[in-house]
Design a protein around this motif. Structure first.
Motif, short mmCIF file in Angstrom:
data_model
loop_
_atom_site.label_atom_id
_atom_site.label_comp_id
_atom_site.label_asym_id
_atom_site.label_seq_id
_atom_site.Cartn_x
_atom_site.Cartn_y
_atom_site.Cartn_z
N ALA A 345 -10.26 66.89 25.48
CA ALA A 345 -10.43 65.43 25.61
C ALA A 345 -9.10 64.73 25.44
CB ALA A 345 -11.44 64.93 24.59
N MET A 346 -8.34 65.13 24.43
CA MET A 346 -7.04 64.48 24.21
C MET A 346 -6.08 64.78 25.36
SD MET A 346 -6.49 64.86 20.09
CE MET A 346 -7.44 63.83 18.95
N ALA A 347 -6.13 66.02 25.86
CA ALA A 347 -5.23 66.38 26.95
C ALA A 347 -5.53 65.55 28.19
CB ALA A 347 -5.37 67.87 27.27
N GLU A 348 -6.81 65.20 28.36
CA GLU A 348 -7.17 64.39 29.52
C GLU A 348 -6.99 62.89 29.25
OE1 GLU A 348 -10.69 66.63 30.73
OE2 GLU A 348 -8.98 67.96 31.15
N GLY A 349 -6.64 62.57 28.03
CA GLY A 349 -6.26 61.20 27.76
C GLY A 349 -7.40 60.30 27.34
N ARG A 350 -8.57 60.86 27.05
CA ARG A 350 -9.59 59.96 26.51
C ARG A 350 -10.52 60.72 25.57
NH1 ARG A 350 -10.26 60.28 31.79
NH2 ARG A 350 -11.79 61.81 32.49
N LEU A 351 -10.79 60.04 24.49
CA LEU A 351 -11.72 60.60 23.51
C LEU A 351 -13.13 60.16 23.87
CD1 LEU A 351 -9.67 60.01 20.25
CD2 LEU A 351 -10.28 62.21 21.25
N PRO A 352 -14.07 61.10 23.96
CA PRO A 352 -15.43 60.71 24.35
C PRO A 352 -16.10 59.86 23.28
CG PRO A 352 -15.36 63.02 23.71
CD PRO A 352 -13.95 62.53 23.70
N GLN A 353 -17.18 59.20 23.70
CA GLN A 353 -17.88 58.29 22.83
C GLN A 353 -18.37 58.97 21.54
OE1 GLN A 353 -17.57 55.16 23.42
NE2 GLN A 353 -18.55 54.84 21.43
N ASN A 354 -18.78 60.25 21.67
CA ASN A 354 -19.34 60.90 20.47
C ASN A 354 -18.27 61.23 19.42
OD1 ASN A 354 -18.17 63.00 21.81
ND2 ASN A 354 -19.92 64.40 21.65
N LEU A 355 -17.00 61.03 19.77
CA LEU A 355 -15.95 61.21 18.75
C LEU A 355 -15.47 59.87 18.19
CD1 LEU A 355 -13.75 64.10 20.23
CD2 LEU A 355 -15.56 64.27 18.51
N ALA A 356 -16.06 58.78 18.71
CA ALA A 356 -15.60 57.45 18.30
C ALA A 356 -15.71 57.24 16.80
CB ALA A 356 -16.38 56.37 19.05
N ALA A 357 -16.70 57.89 16.20
CA ALA A 357 -16.90 57.72 14.76
C ALA A 357 -15.74 58.26 13.95
CB ALA A 357 -18.19 58.44 14.34
N PHE A 358 -14.86 59.08 14.58
CA PHE A 358 -13.75 59.67 13.84
C PHE A 358 -12.44 58.91 14.02
CE2 PHE A 358 -16.77 63.08 14.78
CZ PHE A 358 -17.07 63.48 13.48
N SER A 359 -12.54 57.75 14.65
CA SER A 359 -11.34 56.96 14.85
C SER A 359 -10.79 56.48 13.51
CB SER A 359 -11.69 55.76 15.73
OG SER A 359 -10.80 54.70 15.47
N ASN A 360 -9.49 56.27 13.47
CA ASN A 360 -8.91 55.72 12.23
C ASN A 360 -9.32 54.27 12.03
OD1 ASN A 360 -7.42 54.90 14.44
ND2 ASN A 360 -5.50 54.73 13.27
N GLY A 361 -9.86 53.65 13.11
CA GLY A 361 -10.33 52.28 13.01
C GLY A 361 -11.40 52.10 11.96
N ARG A 362 -12.11 53.19 11.63
CA ARG A 362 -13.17 53.06 10.63
C ARG A 362 -12.63 52.69 9.26
NH1 ARG A 362 -12.49 58.81 10.94
NH2 ARG A 362 -12.78 59.96 8.98
N PHE A 363 -11.37 52.93 9.04
CA PHE A 363 -10.78 52.56 7.74
C PHE A 363 -10.15 51.18 7.80
CE2 PHE A 363 -10.30 57.23 8.15
CZ PHE A 363 -11.31 57.56 7.28
N ASN A 364 -10.30 50.53 8.99
CA ASN A 364 -9.78 49.17 9.11
C ASN A 364 -8.28 49.12 8.92
OD1 ASN A 364 -10.84 46.82 9.85
ND2 ASN A 364 -11.51 46.14 7.82
N VAL A 365 -7.57 50.05 9.52
CA VAL A 365 -6.13 50.12 9.26
C VAL A 365 -5.28 49.71 10.44
CG1 VAL A 365 -6.14 51.84 7.45
CG2 VAL A 365 -6.22 52.57 9.84
N GLN A 366 -5.75 50.02 11.66
CA GLN A 366 -4.83 49.90 12.77
C GLN A 366 -4.38 48.46 12.99
OE1 GLN A 366 -5.67 52.61 15.75
NE2 GLN A 366 -3.96 52.08 17.04
N LYS A 367 -5.29 47.51 12.74
CA LYS A 367 -4.92 46.12 13.04
C LYS A 367 -3.89 45.57 12.06
CE LYS A 367 -9.11 44.15 10.93
NZ LYS A 367 -10.32 44.90 11.24
N CYS A 368 -3.86 46.12 10.86
CA CYS A 368 -2.90 45.58 9.90
C CYS A 368 -1.55 46.28 10.00
CB CYS A 368 -3.45 45.62 8.48
SG CYS A 368 -3.84 47.26 7.91
N ALA A 369 -1.44 47.28 10.83
CA ALA A 369 -0.18 48.02 10.92
C ALA A 369 0.87 47.22 11.68
CB ALA A 369 -0.42 49.35 11.61
#
Lengths: 369, 459, 99
Positions: A345-369
């Motif tokens: 998935a990463m090699a093809e450049g997109r993470l599928p929907q079922n991996l969305a739960a593992f995004s770092n966004g769940r910790f609310n971090v990316q926007k404050c970086a």
């Protein structure tokens, strides 16, 4: 471009991703660090483990079950691709309970995990059932029972690791050792990765550098919150087969050695302490008293790579598409999923929907970086 | 109980240091694996002061009694038949004796653990019937044992000559002596001027050789040694000037020099230096024998091979350094000069450069089928194959092959792995590291560990 | 493979030890490893390859002298002096621990 994908980190996570990517026919280049880096890949206990995983994070439980189911095929294909041996067995696994309170707490944890999903993989066994399962040993008086999960298994993590690296090369990928990365720089159409040996370019970059990951990704705005937890492990001399299935913290390897683990400590180096050896030896002896006569051959430690909720982080930079981070604690259990799902998935450049739960966004971090 | 100084090893260095430190009023404990003091060099000396074994072992051996007696008479607490299985900085030393573990504390630790024979892998070296010359000599010292049947010696250096002489004196028989050292070159002559300082030592070696020539066939320039047999040694084979020779054999004793015991200092993360001329790592030591970890001292062969007389002097030097560190011992610089310790050490080491030049570490290409790791039975071919696609890192080889993971903890394979990695990658041997050494230093039962009291200071 | 120079002389052995159930003469100063070298077929069996081994180094660094000494398994025989009546048993392959 030197490769389609550069993977920074040739640990068990990076190598499994690379293996999966190379199988899809992409040109992959894996960069390993210094000889004396932390190297959790060489400190692993070797469980391919489902029970108790992801209580509170259902997506993690699902991914773990999925990877565990992929493991038999994964292992067979990997051993063939690498031309080497990878010991693996899946006869279920145990977690011993040494008191009634322990037993109740374990049962409650299993219930909680199951409530998230309907299927019951894990059951509680009382002592007589446990004794039937382990006919070659006499259990200590304190053993009340155990939880048993039929999906659990174990492997030789060092064979797994060697086979992954071997298979990457066999499939046309490249592993460069002693190539610590100093920085990642976005360039048109991809990234330039700087090492003391020179600069390398690829369209996509995956950082799977364990605890060293944030140091590489944070400067580019891909914030990966991690913490370290030290686990110490003991291993004994070779014994005749006595444990037909692994337990949490106690497993007999195909060679006959018995691994005893692991502690959970707040520590940031891979040292070992006598206090932990004492604790581990005592617990092993409480479970199987005859282990007291067995000799300890080696004690070591590794640092677990943990996110705040202990589940993996698979994330793509929102600012720089094509830059990914892949970090987790259960690199062995998840190796099959990393090779089959996450890597491609990463090699093809997109993470599928079922991996969305593992995004770092769940910790609310990316926007404050 | 907390000792001022805990000394590991009751050989020449450990005993010398113990005697002097006790005299300086320090509380000293000496731990030793053996049942009696003397180390390997003077093993069993108290029992062997008369009779045929004593005569064969010679005057140098009997010299050890004086120091053993001084040590016995000293106030140092002696713990024989005791193994050190873990050392933690601070210092906690974990011991086992008679199947019981315990922990002792000390302000200073002195490692006087001596040497081990350099492991000599060749095809068949794990067969029953093959052992080291040093091992055979230990058997002679501790029970008057002699090898039986067709006994061959193969190797280089003074020890095989000495042992052959001793065994023959006692009525032992040797089928032959295979000299694996190459012909000495010009480099050797350059070492001679210094060697004159130890004329007696030179004469001794020459004497052994003369005596031996009269009684045994000495085959020179032996290469590519191999042992064969079903379940035990039956034949040995070697090449000489390109020709293969094969003989029947029951016992083969091998020796290619000795190397310092460094597992303790490696486990403690001390700095080590590669000594290219000798082909071993030695801990980096200061003027008083202190390693790179403060409060940890090393004396004797464990700090670099020097032999028993140099070991005694380095024990005395370390003892002065330790006393000074603990606020005792007076003007130790003056005492060092008064006792002419540096000159005595130089004299004791005078023959070393010559020996190093005469007997450089063997560098033959190991056949792929040779077992390198005796414990896990990993071959040279497997190690070559693994490192070919990797980097010259012994720890990567260990992880990939189990080489060095057995009970000996790499004591028998470490240097061979290092040499193989250097060979495959075309780099200098000394640029390749040794294995990471993990605890315990000696395998210990889980019950013994479990029996230890909890430690409040755990990290 | 080895014999004591004291053997065969008029002197009786210093003691008897029991090797794999058989009474065996032994001498003061010798170790368990030394006894293993005097008694035929008394060496251990490698838990890795199943091949026989005999003591190799006699100074505690090779672990080829492992034996069961007075019931304690994986004991380094070269570090244990013999004592009268001592029981020495061969270790064959991987250890079986008591049930």
């Amino acid at each position: 471009m030197d490769a389609d994908v550069i993977i920074i980190g040739a640990g068990v996570v990076g190598a499994a991703l690379a293996y999966g990517i190379a199988r899809k026919g992409h040109k992959v280049l894996v960069l390993d660090g210094k000889d004396r880096d932390l190297r959790a890949a060489r400190a692993n206990f070797g469980l391919v483990w489902v029970q108790g995983k992801g209580s509170g994070t259902p997506a993690y439980t699902d991914l773990t079950v999925q990877s565990s189911d992929l493991w038999p095929t994964f292992r067979q294909e990997l051993a063939e691709a690498a031309g080497s041996r990878v010991d693996y067995s899946r006869r279920g696994g145990l977690a011993f309970c040494l008191s009634e309170a322990d037993y109740k707490a374990r049962a409650a944890l299993i219930d909680r995990t199951h409530n998230q999903r309907t299927e019951g993989y894990t059951e509680m066994l009382e002592r007589p059932a446990l004794e039937r399962m382990l006919p070659a040993v006499t259990l200590g008086n304190e053993v009340v029972g155990a939880s048993y999960c039929k999906l659990d298994g174990h492997t030789n993590p060092l064979q797994l690791y060697a086979a992954l690296l071997g298979a990457v090369s066999a499939l046309g990928g490249q592993v460069r050792f002693r190539s610590p990365v100093t920085s990642i720089n976005p360039v048109p159409d991809g990234f330039q990765v700087d090492t003391p040996q020179g600069n390398i370019r690829a369209r996509r970059v995956i950082v799977a550098a364990g605890l060293a990951t944030p140091g590489l990704t944070d400067p580019l705005g891909l914030v990966v919150p991690l913490y370290a937890e030290r686990g110490q492990i003991l291993v004994t001399e070779r014994l005749a087969p006595m444990l037909p299935l692994p337990a949490s913290g106690l497993r007999q390897t195909a060679e006959g050695t018995v691994m005893i683990g692991a502690t959970n400590e707040k520590a940031f180096d891979t040292g070992v302490t006598m206090q932990s050896a004492i604790k581990l030896a005592r617990r092993a002896q409480r479970i199987i008293p005859a282990l007291g006569s067995v000799r300890l051959v080696r004690q070591w430690s590794g640092l677990r790579v943990l996110s705040p909720d202990k589940a993996p982080i698979y994330a793509e930079s929102t600012r720089h598409a094509g830059l990914f981070a892949a970090v987790c604690h259960s690199g062995v259990t998840l190796a099959a999923a990393h090779a089959a799902i996450v890597g491609p998935a990463m090699a093809e450049g997109r993470l599928p929907q079922n991996l969305a739960a593992f995004s770092n966004g769940r910790f609310n971090v990316q926007k404050c970086a | 109980m907390t000792y001022d100084v805990l000394i590991v090893g009751a050989g020449p260095a450990g005993m010398s240091a113990a005697v002097q430190l006790s005299r300086d009023g320090l509380a000293v404990a000496v731990v030793d694996e053996q049942p009696a003091p003397g180390g390997q060099i003077w093993r069993g000396v108290e029992r062997n002061m008369s009779g045929p074994v004593s005569r064969a072992l010679g005057a140098d051996y009997r010299k050890g009694l004086a120091l053993v007696e001084a040590f016995r008479a000293s106030k140092a607490e002696y713990m024989p038949e005791t193994q050190v299985w873990q050392i933690e900085e601070g210092w906690s030393v974990f011991l086992t004796s008679g199947g019981r573990a315990r922990r002792v504390s000390a302000r200073i630790v002195l490692l006087a653990t001596g040497a081990q024979e350099r492991p000599v892998p060749f095809p068949g070296w794990t067969l029953p019937g093959v052992m080291t010359v040093g091992a055979a000599q230990i058997l002679l010292k501790s029970g008057g044992m002699l090898p039986e049947g067709r006994v061959w010696i193969a190797g280089a250096g003074p020890l095989p000559l000495l042992y052959a002489t001793q065994a023959l004196d006692l009525g032992g028989r040797l089928a032959g002596y295979l000299d694996t050292a190459g012909r000495p070159g010009l480099a050797v002559l350059q070492k001679l001027p210094g060697a004159w300082r130890d004329l007696a030592g030179l004469a001794k070696g020459a004497g052994w050789l003369r005596a031996l020539r009269r009684k045994v066939d000495i085959v020179r320039d032996v290469k590519d040694l191999r042992a064969e047999g079903e379940g035990r040694l039956e034949h040995i084979e070697w090449s000489r000037h390109g020709k293969r020779q094969r003989v029947e054999a029951d016992v083969l004793l091998v020796h290619e020099g000795v190397v310092p015991r460094i597992h303790e200092t490696l486990a403690l993360g001390c700095a080590h230096d590669w000594r290219a001329g000798q082909g071993y790592f030695a801990p980096r030591l200061g003027r008083w024998g202190e390693a790179s970890r403060s409060g940890l001292f090393v004396a004797g062969d464990a700090g670099g091979i020097g032999g028993w007389s140099a070991a005694m002097v380095s024990g005395e030097i370390a003892a002065l350094g330790i006393a000074a560190r603990l606020g005792k011992g007076g003007d130790v610089e003056e005492r060092r000069r008064q006792a002419r310790l540096d000159d005595r050490r130089a004299r004791a080491l005078a023959l070393r450069p010559l020996l190093d030049a005469l007997y450089p570490p063997l560098r033959e290409r190991l056949p792929d089928e040779t077992i390198v790791c005796r414990c896990e039975e990993v071959t040279a071919g497997t190690i070559r194959a693994v490192t070919r696609t990797s980097v010259p890192d012994p720890n990567a080889v260990k992880a990939a092959t189990r080489c060095g993971m057995g009970p000996c903890q790499g004591r028998q394979c470490g240097y061979t792995v290092q040499a193989l990695l250097a060979e495959v990658h075309g780099v200098p041997v000394g640029s390749v590291a040794f294995f990471n050494i993990r605890p315990p230093l000696k395998p210990i039962t889980l019950a013994e560990i479990a029996s230890l009291e909890d430690m409040e200071t755990a990290g | 493979m080895f014999r004591s120079v004291l053997e065969g002389s008029a002197a009786a052995p210093d003691m008897m030890v029991v090797v794999n159930g058989v009474e065996t003469p032994a001498w003061n100063g010798e170790t368990v490893a030394s006894v293993l070298l005097r008694v035929p077929n008394a060496g251990r069996i490698s838990p890795v390859s199943g091949k026989p081994r005999l003591p190799y180094c006699q100074m505690g660094v090779c672990f080829d002298c492992l034996a069961v000494v007075d019931g304690i398994a994986s004991t380094q025989g070269c570090l244990v002096p013999v004592k009268p009546g001592m029981r020495i048993d061969i270790q064959r392959g991987p250890r079986e621990i008591a049930r």
